[in-house]
Scaffold this active site. Sequence first.
Site, PDB file in Angstrom:
ATOM      1  N   CYS A   4      45.959  39.685  52.255  1.00  0.00           N
ATOM      2  CA  CYS A   4      45.510  39.929  50.872  1.00  0.00           C
ATOM      3  C   CYS A   4      46.718  39.889  49.923  1.00  0.00           C
ATOM      4  O   CYS A   4      47.679  40.645  50.093  1.00  0.00           O
ATOM      5  CB  CYS A   4      44.805  41.286  50.799  1.00  0.00           C
ATOM      6  SG  CYS A   4      44.469  41.824  49.119  1.00  0.00           S
ATOM      7  N   CYS A   7      47.511  43.244  48.261  1.00  0.00           N
ATOM      8  CA  CYS A   7      48.172  44.167  49.196  1.00  0.00           C
ATOM      9  C   CYS A   7      49.650  43.799  49.332  1.00  0.00           C
ATOM     10  O   CYS A   7      50.516  44.675  49.414  1.00  0.00           O
ATOM     11  CB  CYS A   7      47.486  44.148  50.559  1.00  0.00           C
ATOM     12  SG  CYS A   7      45.948  45.096  50.628  1.00  0.00           S
ATOM     13  N   ASP A  30      48.781  39.930  34.595  1.00  0.00           N
ATOM     14  CA  ASP A  30      48.105  38.804  35.234  1.00  0.00           C
ATOM     15  C   ASP A  30      48.997  37.572  35.108  1.00  0.00           C
ATOM     16  O   ASP A  30      49.577  37.313  34.054  1.00  0.00           O
ATOM     17  CB  ASP A  30      46.741  38.551  34.568  1.00  0.00           C
ATOM     18  CG  ASP A  30      45.849  37.641  35.398  1.00  0.00           C
ATOM     19  OD1 ASP A  30      44.812  38.129  35.890  1.00  0.00           O
ATOM     20  OD2 ASP A  30      46.186  36.454  35.562  1.00  0.00           O
ATOM     21  N   HIS A  46      43.182  49.204  49.886  1.00  0.00           N
ATOM     22  CA  HIS A  46      42.374  47.987  49.775  1.00  0.00           C
ATOM     23  C   HIS A  46      40.877  48.304  49.793  1.00  0.00           C
ATOM     24  O   HIS A  46      40.370  48.889  50.746  1.00  0.00           O
ATOM     25  CB  HIS A  46      42.705  47.015  50.917  1.00  0.00           C
ATOM     26  CG  HIS A  46      41.921  45.737  50.837  1.00  0.00           C
ATOM     27  ND1 HIS A  46      42.435  44.581  50.312  1.00  0.00           N
ATOM     28  CD2 HIS A  46      40.644  45.462  51.178  1.00  0.00           C
ATOM     29  CE1 HIS A  46      41.503  43.644  50.332  1.00  0.00           C
ATOM     30  NE2 HIS A  46      40.404  44.154  50.856  1.00  0.00           N
ATOM     31  N   ASN A  84      35.290  41.818  38.230  1.00  0.00           N
ATOM     32  CA  ASN A  84      34.405  40.791  38.777  1.00  0.00           C
ATOM     33  C   ASN A  84      34.075  41.144  40.222  1.00  0.00           C
ATOM     34  O   ASN A  84      34.960  41.561  40.977  1.00  0.00           O
ATOM     35  CB  ASN A  84      35.085  39.420  38.700  1.00  0.00           C
ATOM     36  CG  ASN A  84      35.347  39.001  37.268  1.00  0.00           C
ATOM     37  OD1 ASN A  84      34.533  39.246  36.386  1.00  0.00           O
ATOM     38  ND2 ASN A  84      36.492  38.378  37.027  1.00  0.00           N
ATOM     39  N   GLY A  90      32.242  35.969  39.987  1.00  0.00           N
ATOM     40  CA  GLY A  90      33.417  35.113  39.795  1.00  0.00           C
ATOM     41  C   GLY A  90      34.696  35.725  40.336  1.00  0.00           C
ATOM     42  O   GLY A  90      35.790  35.396  39.885  1.00  0.00           O
ATOM     43  N   HIS A  95      40.410  41.952  46.401  1.00  0.00           N
ATOM     44  CA  HIS A  95      40.989  43.302  46.386  1.00  0.00           C
ATOM     45  C   HIS A  95      40.610  43.852  45.018  1.00  0.00           C
ATOM     46  O   HIS A  95      40.995  43.267  43.998  1.00  0.00           O
ATOM     47  CB  HIS A  95      42.513  43.221  46.571  1.00  0.00           C
ATOM     48  CG  HIS A  95      43.240  44.536  46.583  1.00  0.00           C
ATOM     49  ND1 HIS A  95      44.160  44.894  47.569  1.00  0.00           N
ATOM     50  CD2 HIS A  95      43.216  45.586  45.710  1.00  0.00           C
ATOM     51  CE1 HIS A  95      44.650  46.097  47.294  1.00  0.00           C
ATOM     52  NE2 HIS A  95      44.102  46.538  46.169  1.00  0.00           N
ATOM     53  N   HIS A  97      40.107  44.944  41.522  1.00  0.00           N
ATOM     54  CA  HIS A  97      41.034  44.982  40.389  1.00  0.00           C
ATOM     55  C   HIS A  97      40.237  45.038  39.097  1.00  0.00           C
ATOM     56  O   HIS A  97      39.155  44.465  38.992  1.00  0.00           O
ATOM     57  CB  HIS A  97      41.978  43.779  40.389  1.00  0.00           C
ATOM     58  CG  HIS A  97      41.291  42.450  40.474  1.00  0.00           C
ATOM     59  ND1 HIS A  97      40.815  41.941  41.672  1.00  0.00           N
ATOM     60  CD2 HIS A  97      40.979  41.528  39.530  1.00  0.00           C
ATOM     61  CE1 HIS A  97      40.258  40.760  41.456  1.00  0.00           C
ATOM     62  NE2 HIS A  97      40.329  40.488  40.154  1.00  0.00           N
ATOM     63  N   HIS A  99      40.517  44.074  35.113  1.00  0.00           N
ATOM     64  CA  HIS A  99      41.240  43.333  34.093  1.00  0.00           C
ATOM     65  C   HIS A  99      41.223  44.173  32.818  1.00  0.00           C
ATOM     66  O   HIS A  99      40.142  44.539  32.339  1.00  0.00           O
ATOM     67  CB  HIS A  99      40.537  42.006  33.774  1.00  0.00           C
ATOM     68  CG  HIS A  99      40.444  41.043  34.923  1.00  0.00           C
ATOM     69  ND1 HIS A  99      41.268  39.953  35.057  1.00  0.00           N
ATOM     70  CD2 HIS A  99      39.601  40.998  35.983  1.00  0.00           C
ATOM     71  CE1 HIS A  99      40.937  39.277  36.151  1.00  0.00           C
ATOM     72  NE2 HIS A  99      39.919  39.876  36.724  1.00  0.00           N
TER      73      HIS A  99
HETATM   74  P1  5GP Z   1      39.303  37.585  39.635  1.00  0.00           P
HETATM   75  O1  5GP Z   1      38.830  36.200  39.299  1.00  0.00           O
HETATM   76  O2  5GP Z   1      39.366  37.809  41.129  1.00  0.00           O
HETATM   77  O3  5GP Z   1      38.573  38.678  38.915  1.00  0.00           O
HETATM   78  O4  5GP Z   1      40.771  37.680  39.060  1.00  0.00           O
HETATM   79  C1  5GP Z   1      41.914  37.406  39.794  1.00  0.00           C
HETATM   80  C2  5GP Z   1      43.071  37.397  38.813  1.00  0.00           C
HETATM   81  O5  5GP Z   1      44.279  37.497  39.538  1.00  0.00           O
HETATM   82  C3  5GP Z   1      43.151  36.103  37.978  1.00  0.00           C
HETATM   83  O6  5GP Z   1      43.094  36.462  36.602  1.00  0.00           O
HETATM   84  C4  5GP Z   1      44.493  35.508  38.375  1.00  0.00           C
HETATM   85  O7  5GP Z   1      45.165  34.914  37.289  1.00  0.00           O
HETATM   86  C5  5GP Z   1      45.249  36.691  38.935  1.00  0.00           C
HETATM   87  N1  5GP Z   1      46.201  36.383  39.993  1.00  0.00           N
HETATM   88  C6  5GP Z   1      45.969  35.623  41.096  1.00  0.00           C
HETATM   89  N2  5GP Z   1      47.058  35.589  41.879  1.00  0.00           N
HETATM   90  C7  5GP Z   1      48.000  36.348  41.251  1.00  0.00           C
HETATM   91  C8  5GP Z   1      49.340  36.688  41.587  1.00  0.00           C
HETATM   92  O8  5GP Z   1      49.903  36.314  42.620  1.00  0.00           O
HETATM   93  N3  5GP Z   1      50.011  37.503  40.714  1.00  0.00           N
HETATM   94  C9  5GP Z   1      49.420  37.953  39.564  1.00  0.00           C
HETATM   95  N4  5GP Z   1      50.175  38.733  38.779  1.00  0.00           N
HETATM   96  N5  5GP Z   1      48.152  37.654  39.226  1.00  0.00           N
HETATM   97  C10 5GP Z   1      47.466  36.851  40.059  1.00  0.00           C
HETATM   98 ZN    ZN Z   2      44.285  44.062  49.460  1.00  0.00          ZN
END
Ligand code: 5GP
Ligand code: ZN
Length: 120
Positions: A4, A7, A30, A46, A84, A90, A95, A97, A99
């Site tokens: 992950c 993680c 992000d 996690h 999400n 989407g 993991h 999170h 936004h």
């Molecule tokens: P999700 O679509 O899962 O809600 O959002 C995942 C978010 O994680 C996206 O906005 C993407 O830009 C961000 N993201 C993906 N990989 C990384 C990373 O390695 N570092 C950071 N800081 N953000 C990431």
């Molecule tokens: Zn994780």
Amino acid sequence: MAECIFCKIVRKELPSNIVLENEQFLAFHDINPKAPVHILIIPKEHFDSFQEVTPSTMEGITPFIQEVAKVLGVDSSGYRLITNIGENGGQEVKHLHFHLLGGAKLKWEHLADSNPKANL
Ligand code: 5GP
Ligand code: ZN
């Protein structure tokens, strides 16, 4: 969850631009921001998504998120908090999170390709 990416960010095996951190939670920028302020806030433990999270984690993360908003200076100007969940939500990173988006007036438009009034 060895593979992950969040993680790995928690364990500092991957770099991130950290905004706030304590024993349980981490907030970082992000990598692909969708607003002038776009922070990801995660529990270090996690959980695949919000659907699996415990009430005690949600209790703890609430003041942490509020503090992140203050650190970023968006607590008075306002912001949006999004999580999400799964395929239709989407979710790309599995993991939990949140936004935190702000720093400008955010848009609020059609979120689905299908007719949003279909179930009225
Ligand atoms: P999700 O679509 O899962 O809600 O959002 C995942 C978010 O994680 C996206 O906005 C993407 O830009 C961000 N993201 C993906 N990989 C990384 C990373 O390695 N570092 C950071 N800081 N953000 C990431
Ligand atoms: Zn994780």
